[in-house]
Design a protein around this motif. Structure first.
Motif: not given
Ligand code: FES
Length: 145
Positions: A38, A41, A43, A66, A69, A125, A128
């Motif tokens: 993503n 962020c 992730d 998070c 996700s 979001r 995510c």
């Molecule tokens: Fe990174 Fe949700 S904050 S995937």
């Protein structure tokens, strides 16, 4: 059920998937591996799947992220297992519509994914929630003929 109760139910479904993720890990001899992150962020998720004769026989995910996700990845793998690639992509489309606040249809065989419908109210979001589904789409791109 009132809206408040539904909200609470959805929240507990999400937390359950986050705390007890289904299909967490990697398939060592899987036919497909997709790494996706993503960009907003950093992730990331690794999705491994076993696709045979157009059927998703197994799907697992790994990664750090998070609660949205990771719970979404848990729900997604649970939902697409046993489905044809075509059906899984239709589900992905419905999930995407749900996130974008467009008309969507969630059928019985789509499991818990509607629990994330509230995410559509939080545009930041949405990425995510769609991360795992995007990985599915990326991985199956060349499978579908
Ligand atoms: Fe990174 Fe949700 S904050 S995937």
């Amino acid at each position: 059920m009132s809206m408040g109760n539904l909200d609470q139910l959805y929240r507990s479904v999400i937390m359950d998937h986050y705390k007890n993720p289904r299909n967490k890990g990697q398939i060592d001899d899987g036919t497909l591996t997709v790494d996706l992150n993503n960009p907003t962020c950093g992730d990331s998720i690794r999705l491994t799947m076993n696709v045979k004769d157009d059927i998703i026989e197994d799907a697992k995910f790994d990664g750090e992220g998070c609660s949205i996700s990771m719970s979404s990845a848990s729900m997604m793998t649970e939902t697409v297992k046993g489905q044809t690639v075509e059906r899984a992509l239709e589900m992905s489309q419905q999930f995407s519509n749900m996130m974008l606040g467009e008309d969507y249809e969630i059928t019985e065989d789509m499991g818990d994914i509607e629990a994330l419908s509230g995410v559509s109210q939080f545009p930041a979001r949405i990425k995510c929630a769609t991360l795992a589904w995007k990985a599915l789409e990326k991985g199956t791109e060349n499978e579908e003929e």
